[in-house]
Scaffold this motif. Structure first.
Motif, PDB file in Angstrom:
ATOM      1  N   ALA A  16       0.832  -1.204   0.000  1.00  0.00           N
ATOM      2  CA  ALA A  16       0.000   0.000   0.000  1.00  0.00           C
ATOM      3  C   ALA A  16       0.866   1.255   0.000  1.00  0.00           C
ATOM      4  O   ALA A  16       0.549   2.245  -0.674  1.00  0.00           O
ATOM      5  CB  ALA A  16      -0.920   0.001   1.221  1.00  0.00           C
ATOM      6  N   LEU A  17       1.981   1.227   0.746  1.00  0.00           N
ATOM      7  CA  LEU A  17       2.874   2.382   0.809  1.00  0.00           C
ATOM      8  C   LEU A  17       3.485   2.685  -0.558  1.00  0.00           C
ATOM      9  O   LEU A  17       3.480   3.834  -1.013  1.00  0.00           O
ATOM     10  CB  LEU A  17       3.981   2.130   1.839  1.00  0.00           C
ATOM     11  N   VAL A  18       4.006   1.651  -1.212  1.00  0.00           N
ATOM     12  CA  VAL A  18       4.617   1.838  -2.530  1.00  0.00           C
ATOM     13  C   VAL A  18       3.580   2.354  -3.531  1.00  0.00           C
ATOM     14  O   VAL A  18       3.847   3.285  -4.313  1.00  0.00           O
ATOM     15  CB  VAL A  18       5.243   0.517  -3.032  1.00  0.00           C
ATOM     16  N   THR A  19       2.389   1.776  -3.498  1.00  0.00           N
ATOM     17  CA  THR A  19       1.325   2.197  -4.415  1.00  0.00           C
ATOM     18  C   THR A  19       0.946   3.649  -4.180  1.00  0.00           C
ATOM     19  O   THR A  19       0.766   4.428  -5.132  1.00  0.00           O
ATOM     20  CB  THR A  19       0.087   1.308  -4.240  1.00  0.00           C
ATOM     21  N   VAL A  25       3.216  10.706  -6.531  1.00  0.00           N
ATOM     22  CA  VAL A  25       4.208  11.255  -7.465  1.00  0.00           C
ATOM     23  C   VAL A  25       3.567  11.544  -8.822  1.00  0.00           C
ATOM     24  O   VAL A  25       3.791  12.607  -9.424  1.00  0.00           O
ATOM     25  CB  VAL A  25       5.407  10.287  -7.624  1.00  0.00           C
ATOM     26  N   VAL A  26       2.751  10.599  -9.302  1.00  0.00           N
ATOM     27  CA  VAL A  26       2.086  10.793 -10.596  1.00  0.00           C
ATOM     28  C   VAL A  26       1.136  11.985 -10.544  1.00  0.00           C
ATOM     29  O   VAL A  26       1.134  12.840 -11.445  1.00  0.00           O
ATOM     30  CB  VAL A  26       1.329   9.511 -11.007  1.00  0.00           C
ATOM     31  N   VAL A 154      -7.491   7.198   1.008  1.00  0.00           N
ATOM     32  CA  VAL A 154      -8.335   6.566   2.033  1.00  0.00           C
ATOM     33  C   VAL A 154      -8.974   5.298   1.495  1.00  0.00           C
ATOM     34  O   VAL A 154      -9.160   4.318   2.225  1.00  0.00           O
ATOM     35  CB  VAL A 154      -9.412   7.565   2.513  1.00  0.00           C
ATOM     36  N   GLY A 155      -9.282   5.295   0.210  1.00  0.00           N
ATOM     37  CA  GLY A 155      -9.862   4.106  -0.391  1.00  0.00           C
ATOM     38  C   GLY A 155      -8.861   2.979  -0.574  1.00  0.00           C
ATOM     39  O   GLY A 155      -9.260   1.831  -0.832  1.00  0.00           O
ATOM     40  N   MET A 156      -7.556   3.274  -0.448  1.00  0.00           N
ATOM     41  CA  MET A 156      -6.524   2.264  -0.665  1.00  0.00           C
ATOM     42  C   MET A 156      -5.973   1.690   0.631  1.00  0.00           C
ATOM     43  O   MET A 156      -5.493   0.567   0.667  1.00  0.00           O
ATOM     44  CB  MET A 156      -5.374   2.872  -1.485  1.00  0.00           C
TER      45      MET A 156
END
Length: 256
Positions: A16-19, A25-26, A154-156
């Protein structure tokens, strides 16, 4: 502290952190383009300070928004309906931010196309802006992007520490990239018009999202990447033509 240790042992927390970092960033690309164009209109001695202060305050703003994440999530609740669509505070903020971007980009395009109309505001071919005004505009736009990204975050994941770490890492990367990107845009005038076109597209995307017409971000960034590739090829072609002309000039001078 014990909660952080527990999270550090959970593979799903790392995923989740990496995502979230990648997502932040994007989404930050839009912000960086705007910041680069805006700070390039300041005197050169103030540009770096403006980028650092603007992004630093933006980080504080995002952390404050994360602290009120329960309230931010409620912004998706419709407050009124019109034309068969329920508008929430998030929709209103996205529409307002999109309109601001469209207005700002249109104004800058106008000044680039017709720079002689307001010569008092022009220095070196660019519309100048004040230091405080630049910081305020950076924060205004970051507020729009922050609310959108936090609601997505929040959804992730439900873990606030993961969201905080992702935001800190993403803003730090933006701070590192802001200077080189701004210098690249300044050194290549044609990139300015392309970047302003990106801002127009992003503004219209925000308005569409606010009106209930979701535009997949992948389409937007694919269009930006394709346009950037075309401009990069144009830059290579222009560089080659300049080099050929220089070689021809040197050869002519050698013959004489």
């Amino acid at each position: 502290m014990s909660d952080l240790v527990i999270l550090a042992t959970m593979p799903e927390a790392w995923a989740a952190l990496v995502t979230l970092i990648v997502m932040e960033v994007v989404l930050g690309i839009d912000n960086l383009v705007f910041i680069s164009i805006l700070t390039n209109k300041l005197p050169e001695s103030q540009r770096q300070s403006a980028r650092r202060i603007g992004l630093g305050l933006a980080l504080i703003l995002r952390l404050l928004l994360l602290a009120t994440v329960a309230f931010i999530v409620q912004l998706t609740t419709p407050v009124f309906s019109a034309f068969g669509h329920g508008f929430s505070w998030k929709d209103i903020i996205l529409i307002a931010g999109g309109l601001f971007l469209v207005w700002k980009a249109t104004k800058e395009i106008h000044h680039n196309v017709d720079p002689d109309e307001q010569p008092g505001e022009m220095i070196g071919g660019a519309v100048k802006t004040g230091f405080a005004a630049a910081i305020a505009q950076i924060l205004l736009l970051d507020l729009v992007f922050s609310i959108d990204s936090i609601i997505t975050a929040v959804g992730m994941t439900e873990h606030l520490p993961i969201m905080v770490i992702a935001v800190v890492v993403a803003v730090t990367l933006m701070l590192v990239a802001a200077g080189p990107l701004a210098r690249f845009i300044e050194a290549n005038p044609t990139i300015v018009m392309l970047a302003l076109a990106f801002l127009l597209m992003i503004g219209m995307t925000l308005i569409a999202d606010g009106l209930g017409f979701h535009v997949p971000k992948g389409y937007v960034y694919a269009a930006m990447a394709f346009s950037g590739l075309v401009e990069f090829l144009n830059m290579l072609a222009r560089r080659k033509r300049r080099k050929d002309r220089a070689m021809q000039t040197d050869a002519a001078e050698t013959r004489h």
